[in-house]
Motif scaffolding. Structure first.
Motif, PDB file in Angstrom:
ATOM      1  N   ALA A   4     -27.033  74.651 -43.324  1.00 47.74           N
ATOM      2  CA  ALA A   4     -25.812  73.934 -43.247  1.00 47.74           C
ATOM      3  C   ALA A   4     -24.827  74.764 -42.503  1.00 47.74           C
ATOM      4  O   ALA A   4     -23.639  74.750 -42.369  1.00 47.74           O
ATOM      5  CB  ALA A   4     -25.309  74.044 -44.696  1.00 47.74           C
ATOM      6  N   PHE A   5     -25.262  75.956 -41.689  1.00 48.19           N
ATOM      7  CA  PHE A   5     -24.522  76.799 -40.911  1.00 48.19           C
ATOM      8  C   PHE A   5     -23.935  75.796 -39.678  1.00 48.19           C
ATOM      9  O   PHE A   5     -24.809  75.321 -38.975  1.00 48.19           O
ATOM     10  CB  PHE A   5     -25.613  77.790 -40.346  1.00 48.19           C
ATOM     11  CG  PHE A   5     -24.650  78.897 -39.286  1.00 48.19           C
ATOM     12  CD1 PHE A   5     -23.971  79.764 -39.768  1.00 48.19           C
ATOM     13  CD2 PHE A   5     -24.952  78.578 -37.795  1.00 48.19           C
ATOM     14  CE1 PHE A   5     -23.316  80.652 -38.813  1.00 48.19           C
ATOM     15  CE2 PHE A   5     -24.329  79.469 -37.056  1.00 48.19           C
ATOM     16  CZ  PHE A   5     -23.387  80.357 -37.505  1.00 48.19           C
ATOM     17  N   CYS A   6     -22.633  76.091 -39.694  1.00 46.50           N
ATOM     18  CA  CYS A   6     -21.859  75.430 -38.523  1.00 46.50           C
ATOM     19  C   CYS A   6     -21.330  76.527 -37.759  1.00 46.50           C
ATOM     20  O   CYS A   6     -20.361  77.359 -38.106  1.00 46.50           O
ATOM     21  CB  CYS A   6     -20.614  74.739 -39.303  1.00 46.50           C
ATOM     22  SG  CYS A   6     -19.606  73.599 -37.954  1.00 46.50           S
ATOM     23  N   ASP A  25     -31.996  75.041 -35.641  1.00 55.24           N
ATOM     24  CA  ASP A  25     -32.649  73.991 -34.769  1.00 55.24           C
ATOM     25  C   ASP A  25     -31.621  73.257 -34.676  1.00 55.24           C
ATOM     26  O   ASP A  25     -30.457  73.086 -35.051  1.00 55.24           O
ATOM     27  CB  ASP A  25     -33.573  73.257 -35.954  1.00 55.24           C
ATOM     28  CG  ASP A  25     -34.662  74.150 -36.554  1.00 55.24           C
ATOM     29  OD1 ASP A  25     -35.294  74.677 -35.941  1.00 55.24           O
ATOM     30  OD2 ASP A  25     -35.272  74.020 -37.640  1.00 55.24           O
ATOM     31  N   GLY A  26     -31.889  72.406 -33.537  1.00 51.89           N
ATOM     32  CA  GLY A  26     -30.824  71.403 -33.074  1.00 51.89           C
ATOM     33  C   GLY A  26     -30.012  71.787 -31.840  1.00 51.89           C
ATOM     34  O   GLY A  26     -30.266  73.088 -31.659  1.00 51.89           O
TER      35      GLY A  26
END
Length: 424
Positions: A4-6, A25-26
């Protein structure tokens, strides 16, 4: 990082020396990210997509020893100023388009597995490879139109330099050392000022170093296999460069320059394997460390001295060669010193050193004028000057045993006048 890291508000990411293997990722929105420090993260195997990090200024991934490839987006930031990746031992390829106008230097020291390199950039000024596995740089090198310095040290697999390196119109310094597979140096651009080639034990041929260029230093230390034609090219190019610089000194009233500015613009010295002073020297000897020179033209036309000596292979390159002159008045005056500091070990053969000392100030002229008889027209009375060469150690003067021969060539106005019709 947590799933959930933003990273939207992330400005700096510092986790050097951690056990992290990957970040996330992403693609993250990294619009505020300016610095990343992942140095010495010895388990890091990949970097994320950084295409949205449009304000990224600094990336430090040095000593990431298992990182074998870079995401192509790493060069996409238009604000990138520093990219530190030395010590990335498993990095095999570096390719891409550098979009930043601020990234001026790339340093691949210790990237021992690097085999492929291909980038395009109009702003990169310095490119350094040390102990890398690079075999060739490819003809794409000519895309680095702002490159001023190219250094390849201990790249033992390097077999060739790009034939179009001459297209690098701003290249000033070329350094190649410890490249034991390199056999030739291609034609270099007119902008070249320094050529440092040392310990290239398979090097055989070089192209002309360009008679139109203004070389400051030419060094081919421990390049034992240089053929006779290449050695002649080195000395002929050095001779012409020296004459041109003396003419330029005379034209620019360079007695007004301070010593630092003078050395930057007008100095020139040469070193290459050999045991005899070049034949174009007006006075030379194959034995001994001193030579007597006659001032046989009008004194007021004497512009300076070119000096050279052959130095024994037993002489440590950590030392220097010192030259002084004796006018017969009971004093010895310093002329100049050649510093030998490019090798980490010893020479594997004898070497010839050459440098020149023009009259850019009045000290030498005043000394000679006091001792040289001359008439009202400036004509000398065949006055002789004794030049003495000595080896110098780190702390004291050494014996002249290491000097195997020497030469001095007075440079007169008549020696450079023939250059004027072709002067641009």
């Amino acid at each position: 990082m947590p799933s959930a890291f933003c990273a939207e508000k992330l400005v700096e990411l510092h986790i050097p020396g951690s056990q992290v293997t990957r970040l996330w990722d992403g693609v993250q929105d990294l619009v505020n990210l300016k610095k990343i420090d992942l140095s010495k993260c010895k388990q890091l195997v990949e970097l994320p997509d950084l295409s949205r990090a449009t304000n990224l200024e600094e990336i430090n991934i040095s000593d990431c020893e298992v990182l074998c490839q870079l995401h192509p987006s790493i060069l996409s930031s238009p604000a990138l100023e520093y990219l530190m990746l030395y010590g990335c031992k498993e990095l095999k390829s570096f390719k891409g388009e550098i979009r930043s106008k601020s990234l001026r230097r790339l340093d691949f020291d210790g990237c021992s597995s690097l085999e492929e390199f291909s980038v395009s950039s109009g702003q990169l000024t310095s490119l350094t490879f040390k102990s890398s596995g690079i075999r060739s740089l490819g003809n794409e090198l000519c895309c680095l139109t702002s490159l001023e310095e190219l250094a390849l040290s201990d790249c033992r697999e390097l077999t060739e330099l790009p034939h179009n390196v001459k297209a690098l119109s701003r290249l000033q310094i070329l350094t190649v050392s410890g490249s034991s597979s390199l056999r030739s140096i291609p034609e270099l651009p007119l902008s070249i000022g320094e050529v440092h080639v040392t310990d290239c034990t398979s090097l055989e041929t070089i192209f002309s170093l360009k008679e139109e260029s203004f070389l400051r230093r030419i060094s081919f230390m421990n390049c034992m296999r240089l053929d006779e034609e290449s050695r002649n090219i080195i000395m002929e190019d050095a001779h012409l460069t020296i004459l041109k610089k003396i003419l330029l000194i005379s034209a620019e009233n360079s007695h007004l320059w301070d010593s630092h500015e003078f050395n930057r613009r007008f100095s020139c010295d040469v070193c290459y394997p050999g045991s005899k002073v070049a034949e174009w020297f007006k006075c030379r000897t194959t034995e001994g460390a001193s030579i007597t020179v006659e001032i046989d033209e009008p004194y007021n036309q004497l512009l300076g001295f070119c000096v050279s000596c052959a130095v024994s292979q037993e002489f440590s390159p950590y030392y220097s060669v010192y030259c002084e002159y004796d006018l017969g008045d009971g004093e010895k005056y310093p002329l100049g010193t050649y510093y030998l500091n490019e090798l980490r070990g010893r020479w594997n053969t004898d070497h010839v050193c050459l440098w020149f000392h023009p009259f850019y100030d009045s000290r030498i002229k005043n000394n000679i004028e006091r001792c040289v008889g001359r008439d009202d027209h400036g004509n000398t009375w065949n006055k002789t000057i004794l030049f003495i060469f000595t080896a110098e150690g780190l702390e004291s003067r050494m014996d002249d045993f290491f000097i195997k021969g020497c030469g001095v060539s007075p440079i007169y106005l008549s020696d450079v006048l023939h250059l004027i019709p072709n002067w641009n």
